[in-house]
Design a protein around this motif. Sequence first.
Motif, mmCIF file in Angstrom:
data_model
loop_
_atom_site.group_PDB
_atom_site.id
_atom_site.type_symbol
_atom_site.label_atom_id
_atom_site.label_comp_id
_atom_site.label_asym_id
_atom_site.label_seq_id
_atom_site.Cartn_x
_atom_site.Cartn_y
_atom_site.Cartn_z
ATOM 1 N N ALA A 141 2.405 -5.275 8.123
ATOM 2 C CA ALA A 141 1.737 -4.094 7.562
ATOM 3 C C ALA A 141 2.476 -2.812 7.874
ATOM 4 C CB ALA A 141 0.305 -4.014 8.103
ATOM 5 N N ASP A 142 3.246 -2.808 8.959
ATOM 6 C CA ASP A 142 3.964 -1.601 9.368
ATOM 7 C C ASP A 142 5.280 -1.422 8.608
ATOM 8 O OD1 ASP A 142 4.623 0.682 10.954
ATOM 9 O OD2 ASP A 142 5.871 -0.575 12.220
ATOM 10 N N SER A 143 5.715 -2.435 7.886
ATOM 11 C CA SER A 143 6.968 -2.308 7.139
ATOM 12 C C SER A 143 6.807 -1.269 6.035
ATOM 13 C CB SER A 143 7.378 -3.658 6.560
ATOM 14 O OG SER A 143 6.390 -4.148 5.675
ATOM 15 N N SER A 144 7.911 -0.648 5.649
ATOM 16 C CA SER A 144 7.756 0.504 4.749
ATOM 17 C C SER A 144 9.019 0.764 3.943
ATOM 18 C CB SER A 144 7.403 1.760 5.558
ATOM 19 O OG SER A 144 8.409 2.048 6.516
ATOM 20 N N ARG A 145 8.824 1.552 2.896
ATOM 21 C CA ARG A 145 9.916 2.103 2.095
ATOM 22 C C ARG A 145 9.570 3.557 1.810
ATOM 23 N NH1 ARG A 145 13.852 0.608 -2.219
ATOM 24 N NH2 ARG A 145 13.939 2.324 -3.717
ATOM 25 N N LEU A 146 10.558 4.418 1.911
ATOM 26 C CA LEU A 146 10.355 5.839 1.628
ATOM 27 C C LEU A 146 11.668 6.433 1.126
ATOM 28 C CD1 LEU A 146 8.574 8.436 1.793
ATOM 29 C CD2 LEU A 146 9.489 8.773 4.089
ATOM 30 N N VAL A 147 11.554 7.260 0.094
ATOM 31 C CA VAL A 147 12.686 8.063 -0.367
ATOM 32 C C VAL A 147 12.162 9.484 -0.514
ATOM 33 C CG1 VAL A 147 14.472 8.361 -2.104
ATOM 34 C CG2 VAL A 147 13.594 6.067 -1.628
ATOM 35 N N VAL A 148 12.630 10.391 0.320
ATOM 36 C CA VAL A 148 12.075 11.740 0.355
ATOM 37 C C VAL A 148 13.203 12.752 0.431
ATOM 38 C CG1 VAL A 148 11.841 11.711 2.872
ATOM 39 C CG2 VAL A 148 10.419 13.266 1.535
ATOM 40 N N LEU B 117 8.716 14.156 -2.638
ATOM 41 C CA LEU B 117 8.607 12.707 -2.530
ATOM 42 C C LEU B 117 9.242 12.058 -3.754
ATOM 43 C CD1 LEU B 117 4.942 12.439 -1.250
ATOM 44 C CD2 LEU B 117 7.022 12.212 0.097
ATOM 45 N N ILE B 118 10.434 11.590 -3.608
ATOM 46 C CA ILE B 118 11.069 10.854 -4.696
ATOM 47 C C ILE B 118 10.350 9.523 -4.885
ATOM 48 C CG2 ILE B 118 13.216 9.757 -5.441
ATOM 49 C CD1 ILE B 118 14.679 11.978 -3.936
ATOM 50 N N GLU B 119 9.994 8.893 -3.770
ATOM 51 C CA GLU B 119 9.111 7.735 -3.779
ATOM 52 C C GLU B 119 8.123 7.906 -2.645
ATOM 53 O OE1 GLU B 119 10.767 3.811 -3.929
ATOM 54 O OE2 GLU B 119 12.628 4.569 -4.793
ATOM 55 N N PRO B 120 6.826 7.939 -2.927
ATOM 56 C CA PRO B 120 5.855 8.050 -1.839
ATOM 57 C C PRO B 120 5.984 6.887 -0.865
ATOM 58 C CG PRO B 120 4.815 8.400 -3.975
ATOM 59 C CD PRO B 120 6.198 7.905 -4.253
ATOM 60 N N LEU B 121 5.564 7.124 0.355
ATOM 61 C CA LEU B 121 5.627 6.096 1.380
ATOM 62 C C LEU B 121 4.869 4.851 0.931
ATOM 63 C CD1 LEU B 121 6.407 5.295 4.307
ATOM 64 C CD2 LEU B 121 4.163 6.191 4.991
ATOM 65 N N THR B 122 5.542 3.721 0.956
ATOM 66 C CA THR B 122 4.925 2.441 0.633
ATOM 67 C C THR B 122 4.897 1.592 1.890
ATOM 68 O OG1 THR B 122 5.829 2.543 -1.609
ATOM 69 C CG2 THR B 122 4.997 0.423 -0.869
ATOM 70 N N LEU B 123 3.710 1.145 2.282
ATOM 71 C CA LEU B 123 3.536 0.324 3.470
ATOM 72 C C LEU B 123 3.386 -1.139 3.076
ATOM 73 C CD1 LEU B 123 1.044 2.663 5.331
ATOM 74 C CD2 LEU B 123 3.424 2.269 5.961
ATOM 75 N N GLY B 124 3.741 -2.026 3.999
ATOM 76 C CA GLY B 124 3.575 -3.453 3.755
ATOM 77 C C GLY B 124 4.575 -4.037 2.786
ATOM 78 N N GLN C 43 0.838 -1.192 0.000
ATOM 79 C CA GLN C 43 0.000 0.000 0.000
ATOM 80 C C GLN C 43 0.870 1.238 0.000
ATOM 81 O OE1 GLN C 43 -2.329 0.348 3.515
ATOM 82 N NE2 GLN C 43 -2.890 2.455 3.127
ATOM 83 N N ARG C 44 0.641 2.103 -0.987
ATOM 84 C CA ARG C 44 1.326 3.397 -0.992
ATOM 85 C C ARG C 44 0.459 4.385 -0.242
ATOM 86 N NH1 ARG C 44 5.757 3.921 -4.057
ATOM 87 N NH2 ARG C 44 6.143 2.327 -5.602
ATOM 88 N N SER C 45 1.083 5.227 0.528
ATOM 89 C CA SER C 45 0.305 6.176 1.302
ATOM 90 C C SER C 45 0.946 7.545 1.232
ATOM 91 C CB SER C 45 0.225 5.723 2.757
ATOM 92 O OG SER C 45 -0.533 6.623 3.511
#
Length: 818
Positions: A469-476, A456-463, A2-4
């Motif tokens: 579900a709390d795992s994430s990736r973000l590049v900002v 946001l280079i990459e929007p927050l991605t959850l899961g 899920q992207r958030s």
Amino acid sequence: MQRSTFPAPACMRLLLTTLCITAWLLSACTTNERSTRPSPPPRSPTQPPVAASPTTASTNIVPATAPPTATPEPATQNTLAAAPPPLTYPIGLEGEIANIPAARANTYDWSQYADYANAVMDLYAAVGGRVARINIAQTRAASMPDIERYGYDALDALIAAYQRHGVRLTLTVGYQREMQGGKGVDLSQPWLWTNDAERARYEAYLRDILERYDGDGVDDAPGLLYPITIWQIHNELEAQWASAVELGVTTWATPDDYATLLQFTAPIIREEIPNAVIVASHYPWPGRDSADFNGDGQPERYMERVAELGGYQGIDAVEIHDFTGDLKHLVEGLTYAHEASGLPVWAGQVLALNVPTNAQPDASLETQAQKVVKLLVGALAVGAEQAHWWGLQNAREESVANGGVVPVFAYSGLYGPCPGETMGVGQVCANPPLYPAGVNFHLLADAFLGYQGLTLIEPLTLGVVPGKADSSRLVVRVEREGAAPFVIAWDDAGSALNVDNLFPGAGSVQVTHFVTQEGAEPTTETGVTGAIQLSATPVMITPAEDSASINGGSTSPATPAPTPTTVAAGGHGPKGAFIAFHLEVSRGPRIKQLWPLLEQFMALADRYNVKITLQFAWPWADYVYKSGLLETVHAWEANGHEIALHHHGPTHKFFDGYTNAPDAVRTDGWYATNYGYLGNMDDLMAFMAPLSQRGITSAGMSDEETDWPAGVLYYATDSGDSPSKEDLLSRPVETTHNGYPVVEIYNAGYEIDHLGAASTNLADVEHALQTAAPDEYLGLVLNDNTLEAHFDTIEPLFQLLQQYGVQVETVSTLMGER
């Protein structure tokens, strides 16, 4: 996965003052308009990691400061150590800082606070602390001052200690029935005032506090160094209400009470301090904050009821607290708070815990160190205006058994307890160990000076990790005034990130690793190019010191045109190409979430001289009008892009409410929207007209046989009843819709997931470029799914078109030149 991305809040009216603190100190007020929430550049394709030599020391953060020492130098007691940061500065603490000892000792007497507060604030300053809150609501809870009983002297000393350390303060005011000796409440009594005398007593208390700390030179507190202009109205009433409900009382601290308190308090604050920033406080707690508040037989959540009663009128922002340590839970809370209130949101108190209970939390120092970065930066990345951690110092675990700190807060500090020492009233141990969370907080706090917004280079991605579900990736990327930007990135699943395109013009980057182990210091790799490997521990990436982005060079240089690739034999086309963008029928919060992505998409298109046909559905136009973005849209049009129409008629699942066939509007609940019938197509075109200074001459729409509008000449659409890859290449077709002559040209969806096999990708586009006939046009259509889920495919698309020497023009330009 899920992207958030939570919608970017609109710039607050009161921000123009930047609290006017500088004005009060220097007798000159300079406005500091907050930048719009950012727009993400595309994700770079992953490549194998490039080796780099780790070094310790400098991170190239401006202004740079050394890691805090165990024994910081105290601030001077009679002067301001540093000017407080403006409201745009987002990083701070909001929970237990200098009010810890009274809470521990179960006393209301703050008379011993002065020396203790200065010692604690020295610790806070040593980790870059610049933002804090003091709760002075009218209650005899153990951690709050009883002003009526003990007077203002101790509170004045506490505020002076904060201000001497350059801390920007929020004061929390409010009213509730007094607690019984500080040990509990009489739930049989109403929470709010019940007569004019009680209300007048509260008003007098409120005006007295406001006058004392407004900095107007009249009856100001002794030693007040700058005015306090951020005022919060009470604290976490959902929790009070839910606790009372568990005891069988449903009438204590209800949303009706809070709405009444907000409506009464906010105008008084605004009257006394016209430039005040007024904040409501909430503790969204799914499953524990719902009831049939309005008596209609249907449950609603606490904030929804407050909004229903008009409680947020005159409020500037809503702050939420989240003690779960779960980024997904925090994002959901921020989203709910914004949707319920319609206001900008702040993440006010954030902890590295797993559950909001008083059970001993499972939060290691490593987890705490990672989450102090992920929760604060993650909150900002989804649209929060402020992001504040909870506590300064962890309590000794054994103190719990001796009536000390509640266990839920045992792992929330930046410092640890001093071995063998016990905190008491007016005491603080001399050398508390700095936890890795404190090191990371310091790095963040200093880096965010000059903060102007996020890209946001990459929007927050959850899961990103299956089952978590709390795992994430973000590049900002963090934009700063007077300093180079920097990037914060992590990926709990582990993956590569290409750093070459993070700072256009930079020859290389520096990568600083946040710490996870006690006693560790950040390490920095220099001269990094190519790809790096991301992990669960965040990194901070900065341009090389000798790069153009540091030394005043362009941060977004035009991309040079490469030599065109020879087209495969048998092609020699296409004659032209267009890219349409469907701005789909959506609600305001959704559009607000997507707008930053659209802005970055358009900036990327401008870099590659790609002209976009922007097909606006009316809710996007409505958002543009209400958000003051019309100049932005007109600037796009002036730069060669086209403003077009996107319309869903009554046969479409997402009907937009406008049609020339009102009898065709369904009433059986089939629509995914609930606009009903809003008007005919003339009404729609009149509403859309201000978007374009040239006039709307093309469209992408449904129900063309009844709804085709007068004056629109060109139709970018599918050639058949459903999308198809075959529509990548087409020739114009002259036809008639709704009695009007129309030229149709066809397009295929690019990286749109719901199209399934009909969605095209980069390989499909290249094949079309190699096989197009000289009289065929290449047509692509993108939508919000392309932006959110596949932004990393957009720049390669532009590069491919440029490589083949194909100039992308708008639909009206291409069809008009036939």
